[in-house]
Design an enzyme around this catalytic site. Structure first.
Site, mmCIF file in Angstrom:
data_model
loop_
_atom_site.group_PDB
_atom_site.id
_atom_site.type_symbol
_atom_site.label_atom_id
_atom_site.label_comp_id
_atom_site.label_asym_id
_atom_site.label_seq_id
_atom_site.Cartn_x
_atom_site.Cartn_y
_atom_site.Cartn_z
ATOM 1 N N LYS A 11 0.836 -1.196 0.000
ATOM 2 C CA LYS A 11 0.000 0.000 0.000
ATOM 3 C C LYS A 11 0.883 1.264 0.000
ATOM 4 O O LYS A 11 2.107 1.180 0.231
ATOM 5 C CB LYS A 11 -0.933 -0.052 1.219
ATOM 6 C CG LYS A 11 -1.909 -1.251 1.167
ATOM 7 C CD LYS A 11 -2.784 -1.311 2.414
ATOM 8 C CE LYS A 11 -3.789 -2.458 2.335
ATOM 9 N NZ LYS A 11 -4.661 -2.506 3.544
ATOM 10 N N TYR A 51 -12.284 -3.583 -3.537
ATOM 11 C CA TYR A 51 -12.848 -3.473 -2.184
ATOM 12 C C TYR A 51 -14.383 -3.472 -2.211
ATOM 13 O O TYR A 51 -15.015 -2.876 -1.328
ATOM 14 C CB TYR A 51 -12.321 -2.209 -1.501
ATOM 15 C CG TYR A 51 -10.895 -2.327 -0.984
ATOM 16 C CD1 TYR A 51 -10.536 -3.351 -0.095
ATOM 17 C CD2 TYR A 51 -9.915 -1.411 -1.351
ATOM 18 C CE1 TYR A 51 -9.228 -3.454 0.390
ATOM 19 C CE2 TYR A 51 -8.599 -1.511 -0.862
ATOM 20 C CZ TYR A 51 -8.272 -2.530 0.011
ATOM 21 O OH TYR A 51 -6.981 -2.632 0.500
ATOM 22 N N ASN A 114 -1.882 -0.129 7.351
ATOM 23 C CA ASN A 114 -1.364 -1.461 7.672
ATOM 24 C C ASN A 114 -0.497 -2.072 6.568
ATOM 25 O O ASN A 114 -0.305 -3.288 6.518
ATOM 26 C CB ASN A 114 -2.497 -2.384 8.125
ATOM 27 C CG ASN A 114 -3.560 -2.584 7.062
ATOM 28 O OD1 ASN A 114 -3.425 -2.078 5.948
ATOM 29 N ND2 ASN A 114 -4.596 -3.318 7.395
ATOM 30 N N HIS A 117 -1.677 -5.651 1.542
ATOM 31 C CA HIS A 117 -2.914 -6.402 1.337
ATOM 32 C C HIS A 117 -2.563 -7.802 0.855
ATOM 33 O O HIS A 117 -1.651 -7.965 0.053
ATOM 34 C CB HIS A 117 -3.777 -5.726 0.256
ATOM 35 C CG HIS A 117 -4.918 -6.597 -0.207
ATOM 36 N ND1 HIS A 117 -6.133 -6.602 0.430
ATOM 37 C CD2 HIS A 117 -4.988 -7.539 -1.186
ATOM 38 C CE1 HIS A 117 -6.922 -7.504 -0.152
ATOM 39 N NE2 HIS A 117 -6.247 -8.078 -1.141
ATOM 40 N N GLU A 128 -9.392 -11.005 -7.319
ATOM 41 C CA GLU A 128 -8.484 -9.860 -7.217
ATOM 42 C C GLU A 128 -7.381 -9.913 -8.283
ATOM 43 O O GLU A 128 -7.043 -8.891 -8.885
ATOM 44 C CB GLU A 128 -7.881 -9.806 -5.808
ATOM 45 C CG GLU A 128 -8.943 -9.473 -4.753
ATOM 46 C CD GLU A 128 -8.465 -9.664 -3.317
ATOM 47 O OE1 GLU A 128 -7.277 -10.010 -3.109
ATOM 48 O OE2 GLU A 128 -9.289 -9.458 -2.401
HETATM 49 P P1 IDP Z 1 -7.606 -7.242 5.271
HETATM 50 O O1 IDP Z 1 -6.866 -6.165 4.513
HETATM 51 O O2 IDP Z 1 -6.745 -7.801 6.383
HETATM 52 O O3 IDP Z 1 -8.208 -8.295 4.397
HETATM 53 P P2 IDP Z 1 -10.295 -6.140 5.570
HETATM 54 O O4 IDP Z 1 -11.189 -6.303 6.751
HETATM 55 O O5 IDP Z 1 -10.664 -6.839 4.310
HETATM 56 O O6 IDP Z 1 -8.819 -6.520 6.029
HETATM 57 O O7 IDP Z 1 -10.198 -4.575 5.295
HETATM 58 C C1 IDP Z 1 -9.555 -4.105 4.134
HETATM 59 C C2 IDP Z 1 -8.712 -2.916 4.496
HETATM 60 O O8 IDP Z 1 -9.564 -1.835 4.856
HETATM 61 C C3 IDP Z 1 -7.795 -3.100 5.714
HETATM 62 O O9 IDP Z 1 -6.571 -3.736 5.394
HETATM 63 C C4 IDP Z 1 -7.588 -1.660 6.138
HETATM 64 O O10 IDP Z 1 -6.632 -1.002 5.286
HETATM 65 C C5 IDP Z 1 -8.954 -1.056 5.869
HETATM 66 N N1 IDP Z 1 -9.820 -1.084 7.041
HETATM 67 C C6 IDP Z 1 -10.581 -2.108 7.466
HETATM 68 N N2 IDP Z 1 -11.255 -1.791 8.584
HETATM 69 C C7 IDP Z 1 -10.927 -0.511 8.861
HETATM 70 C C8 IDP Z 1 -11.304 0.423 9.887
HETATM 71 O O11 IDP Z 1 -12.094 0.117 10.786
HETATM 72 N N3 IDP Z 1 -10.748 1.669 9.831
HETATM 73 C C9 IDP Z 1 -9.876 2.032 8.844
HETATM 74 N N4 IDP Z 1 -9.495 1.205 7.866
HETATM 75 C C10 IDP Z 1 -10.009 -0.050 7.870
HETATM 76 MG MG MG Z 2 -9.821 -8.340 3.092
#
Ligand code: IDP
Ligand code: MG
Length: 151
Positions: A11, A51, A114, A117, A128
């Site tokens: 990212k 997404y 974070n 992905h 994807e």
């Molecule tokens: P993942 O990336 O571990 O699969 P997902 O739940 O699919 O996690 O969420 C996708 C991305 O959306 C996360 O990696 C993060 O960047 C963002 N995200 C998810 N939940 C939140 C939140 O509560 N606040 C801000 N960003 C979030």
């Molecule tokens: Mg995810």
């Protein structure tokens, strides 16, 4: 174990913080094979497809803004069980809960920054990969070290 392919993205925070090499190295050193990679700007169309499950959630607008805030490294990696292996190598989505030794547990602090992905299952991986790469952009090849990585 089945040979799988999974979609991984570094990212914009990973790019900006100079962690491209560090993140790739952690995946590469496990023996997982890189089969596609490009450095690019994500578009709204790509992110709405990628997404799709998060459209309408409170964090969606901020998520799209984050991923569009700078270039990303999009990749496809291949190997036995790689979908799960890369998820565990990345660590938990909530970076503050990610275990030390994982990418997020060592290098990130917050869910909204974070770093990386990785597809969360076989169906997501296929979907994807098709969003980000054509078939022709994915390179099937043999490494002469493969026999030192699996039977
Ligand atoms: P993942 O990336 O571990 O699969 P997902 O739940 O699919 O996690 O969420 C996708 C991305 O959306 C996360 O990696 C993060 O960047 C963002 N995200 C998810 N939940 C939140 C939140 O509560 N606040 C801000 N960003 C979030
Ligand atoms: Mg995810």
């Amino acid at each position: 174990m089945a040979v799988e392919r999974t979609f991984v993205m570094i990212k914009p925070d990973g790019v900006q913080r100079g962690l491209i090499g560090e993140i790739i190295q952690r995946i590469e050193r496990r023996g997982i094979k890189l089969v596609a990679m490009k450095f690019m700007n994500a578009t709204d169309a790509i992110l709405e497809a990628h997404y799709a499950e998060h459209i309408g959630k409170p964090f969606f607008a901020g998520l799209v803004e984050y991923i569009k805030s700078g270039p990303v490294v999009a990749m496809v990696w291949e190997g036995d069980n790689v979908i799960e292996t890369i998820r565990t190598t990345m660590g938990k989505t909530k970076a503050h809960e990610a275990a030390p030794g994982t990418i997020r547990g060592d290098l990130a602090l917050h869910i909204s920054r974070n770093l990386v992905h990785g597809s969360d299952g076989a169906e997501a991986a296929a979907r994807e990969i098709a969003i980000w790469f054509s078939e022709a952009e994915q390179i099937s090849f043999t490494r002469n070290t493969d026999g030192w990585i699996h039977e």
